[in-house]
Design an enzyme around this catalytic site. Structure first.
Site, mmCIF file in Angstrom:
data_model
loop_
_atom_site.group_PDB
_atom_site.id
_atom_site.type_symbol
_atom_site.label_atom_id
_atom_site.label_comp_id
_atom_site.label_asym_id
_atom_site.label_seq_id
_atom_site.Cartn_x
_atom_site.Cartn_y
_atom_site.Cartn_z
ATOM 1 N N CYS A 266 4.570 -43.887 -25.516
ATOM 2 C CA CYS A 266 3.256 -43.159 -25.052
ATOM 3 C C CYS A 266 2.807 -44.365 -24.081
ATOM 4 C CB CYS A 266 2.399 -42.751 -25.917
ATOM 5 S SG CYS A 266 2.961 -41.791 -27.030
ATOM 6 N N ALA A 267 3.577 -44.451 -22.891
ATOM 7 C CA ALA A 267 3.237 -45.723 -22.080
ATOM 8 C C ALA A 267 2.326 -45.764 -21.196
ATOM 9 C CB ALA A 267 4.783 -45.896 -21.281
ATOM 10 N N GLY A 270 0.680 -47.933 -18.348
ATOM 11 C CA GLY A 270 1.937 -48.703 -18.056
ATOM 12 C C GLY A 270 1.433 -50.273 -18.482
ATOM 13 N N GLY A 271 0.332 -50.681 -18.983
ATOM 14 C CA GLY A 271 -0.017 -52.307 -19.118
ATOM 15 C C GLY A 271 0.894 -52.820 -20.033
ATOM 16 N N LYS A 272 0.958 -52.103 -21.187
ATOM 17 C CA LYS A 272 1.975 -52.738 -22.563
ATOM 18 C C LYS A 272 3.478 -52.747 -21.821
ATOM 19 C CE LYS A 272 -1.121 -51.272 -25.959
ATOM 20 N NZ LYS A 272 -2.018 -50.316 -25.220
ATOM 21 N N ASP A 317 7.651 -35.528 -24.110
ATOM 22 C CA ASP A 317 6.697 -35.453 -24.966
ATOM 23 C C ASP A 317 7.284 -36.335 -26.210
ATOM 24 O OD1 ASP A 317 4.855 -34.700 -26.873
ATOM 25 O OD2 ASP A 317 5.092 -32.520 -26.457
ATOM 26 N N ASP A 429 2.282 -46.689 -29.269
ATOM 27 C CA ASP A 429 0.959 -46.877 -29.057
ATOM 28 C C ASP A 429 0.301 -45.349 -28.719
ATOM 29 O OD1 ASP A 429 -1.544 -48.343 -28.372
ATOM 30 O OD2 ASP A 429 -1.526 -47.595 -26.368
ATOM 31 N N CYS A 480 -6.547 -47.742 -30.547
ATOM 32 C CA CYS A 480 -7.537 -48.136 -30.092
ATOM 33 C C CYS A 480 -8.778 -47.564 -30.755
ATOM 34 C CB CYS A 480 -7.454 -48.108 -28.607
ATOM 35 S SG CYS A 480 -7.652 -46.494 -28.015
#
Length: 565
Positions: A266-267, A270-272, A317, A429, A480
């Site tokens: 679940c990108a 795109g930070g991770k 998905d 994530d 989070c």
């Protein structure tokens, strides 16, 4: 000089009135309590009881207060050590030297210019607008809900927040219509709802009429904020990117190595993904998947800005991340290649490539001739048959030019999933209740039922992730949220369901320990959390801790042999 004189006269008049009329001191005291930032975070009563049972009453009160305030630090990763400023400091944690902290300040006391029986002009904004302003944004036109009368361009206004209130049907809602006139006196129906919810002072860029007629643009230039945090909009684009510290730690916990094949399930945004690619020195393969087309495009843009070439993005998905190896239909899709006018026949039953994308066949450089040949050769090759309707559709595309979905480089490539055991490491994530994000001015929308539904959704994603990691690989799960049901309870489910999984140590470790124990709900359901000895193998970031981060959770699993499955 005239403005300065008027300011001195106003200050003298205020002091004189206070000395002549002692009751005005009481009014000034009431004003100081009203015109401040001291929000109370409202929860669903059952959810509040649940969190109190998990954290204790005192600790949960501290967490709730911390959630209403933004972190006083902005965290960013930089490509080179070029930033120098008194408010900027390098991270001292080994391995995170490329991370810099930018310190803000707050909460600040603001003088809104209140005089007895003469309240300041106000602009009332929506909760989401206010949360963005607290993080450093301006007040934009769509976020304005109400305004004092006779507000003109260039006026100094106090900015307050409209937060959801209990509604007669037992829910929550904003009982205010956009465009309402604010009076600023106790006779105002919304007067008491704004107590302690003033986020700063600014200058109007439009008149009242202009604010409610315009569709976009800045309504209030915030020049005196309760929290003063730097804005990094369009600052050093391609050299730095903002990211929460726990998110950076999650990428390190994955411990990616050069040459590995890694999946970020679940990108977005795109930070991770980019952090993982940087840790791998841009050598290997990072697959970034998300089910939103636009979000996938954002990941591509961020990767391009940072000059990372090992990232491949797909629209997928996460609940369908494992490729189905049977039952596929025999369908044909035509695409148009704008570079050489080719018609591309793509078959859903084509042999899959390593990344889960089906192969394609270029039929010819002349579209019309090619399509007719395909029709005439229907019996010879039924799988590449193109109907006359498809031919006409393709010809229209060629005449009119490619649209958004046909523009190569401007679309998100679809994926049908990936083969089991095809990744060295997987980061999940997971989408969650996001109850750890700051600042947050309202949390009443979450119920016990919705929290449980989040947890069920995450378990289904985790079931997919487990299948994709090879034996000997690593799976990192993160959220989070402060909800134990989405954090520790997921870990319990994973360890009890998949015996080949075990919790692995994380480096660096700067978060706190997880929650041990369980919780029994009124309906008899028992939610199991961690067991003794497991709490130090996960990282829980508490928003009320001295680290001053968002609420976050990280669990790292080592994948053993799957032979017993």
């Amino acid at each position: 000089m005239k403005k300065k004189g008027r300011g001195l006269f106003a200050a003298f008049r205020q002091t004189f009135v206070t000395l002549r009329n002692p009751s005005s001191q009481t009014k000034m005291s009431e004003a100081s309590e009203r015109y401040c930032y001291n929000p109370i975070l409202r929860w669903n009563p059952q959810v509040e009881d649940y969190f109190i049972s998990a954290y204790g009453s005192s600790h949960f009160a501290q967490i709730s207060k911390a959630l209403t305030r933004p972190s006083c630090y902005s965290y960013m990763a930089e490509k080179q050590s070029s930033l120098q400023h008194e408010t900027i400091s390098k991270c001292q944690i080994p391995g995170l030297e490329y991370v810099v902290f930018v310190k803000g300040s707050g909460p600040h006391a603001i003088d809104y210019g209140y005089l007895p029986d003469k309240p300041p002009k106000e602009v009332l904004v929506s909760r989401k607008c206010a949360e963005a302003v607290l993080r450093g944004a301006q007040v934009y036109v769509p976020g304005v809900m109400a305004c004092s009368s006779h507000v003109e361009q260039g006026d100094l206004v106090a900015v307050s927040v409209a937060v959801e209130q209990p509604s007669p049907d037992g829910g929550w809602g904003l009982c205010i219509t956009r465009g309402t006139v604010l009076q600023g006196l106790p006779t105002d129906p919304f007067y008491f709802e704004r107590n302690g919810l003033y986020i700063g002072q600014g200058t109007t860029m439009l008149s009242r009429a202009g604010i409610f007629r315009a569709s976009q643009g800045i309504a209030v230039d915030m020049n005196n904020r309760v929290f003063k945090l730097p804005s990094f909009y369009d600052v050093l684009e391609g050299e730095i990117f903002l990211q929460n510290l726990p998110s950076i730690v999650a990428a390190h916990a994955l411990d990616p190595q050069k040459g590995e094949r890694i999946l970020d399930m679940c990108a977005a945004p795109g930070g991770k993904t980019t952090a993982i690619a940087i840790l791998m020195k841009d050598e290997g393969e990072v697959i970034a998947a998300d089910r939103s087309h636009n979000k996938v495009m954002d990941i591509q843009k961020l990767a391009a800005e940072l000059g990372l070439t090992c990232i491949t993005t797909y629209k997928l998905d996460a609940l369908k991340a494992v490729r189905k190896t049977n039952g596929s239909s025999d369908m044909t899709t035509l695409c148009y290649n704008k570079d050489n006018n080719d018609v591309v026949i793509q078959r859903s039953d084509s042999k899959p490539l390593g990344n889960g994308v089906t192969s394609t066949t270029i039929v010819g450089s002349n579209a019309e001739t090619t399509c007719k040949e395909n029709v005439s050769n229907e019996k010879a090759n039924e799988r590449t048959y193109a109907s006359k309707a498809d031919i006409r559709k393709t010809m229209r595309r060629m005449r009119n030019g490619p649209g958004r979905n046909q523009s190569l480089g401007g679309r998100a490539e679809n994926s049908k999933g990936f083969l089991p055991n095809s990744f060295d490491r997987v980061l999940l994530d997971a989408p969650c209740s996001a109850l750890g994000l700051r600042p947050r001015l309202f949390a009443g929308e979450e119920t016990i039922e919705t929290l449980r539904n989040h947890a069920k959704y995450q378990r289904r994603m985790f079931d997919q992730a487990v299948q994709l990691v090879r034996p000997g690989g690593v799976l990192v799960y993160s959220t989070c949220t402060i909800n134990p049901g989405e954090n520790e309870a997921l870990v319990r489910y994973a360890l009890d369901t998949y015996k080949f999984l075990s919790l692995a140590p994380q480096h660096p470790r700067i978060g706190g320990a997880g929650l041990v124990g369980s919780c029994e709900f009124p309906d008899g359901f028992v939610e199991e959390w961690l067991r003794a000895g497991e709490e130090e193998l996960v990282q829980r970031f508490d928003p009320s801790s001295p680290l001053d981060t968002i609420g976050f959770f990280i669990a790292k699993f080592a994948v053993g042999s799957k032979d017993d499955l």
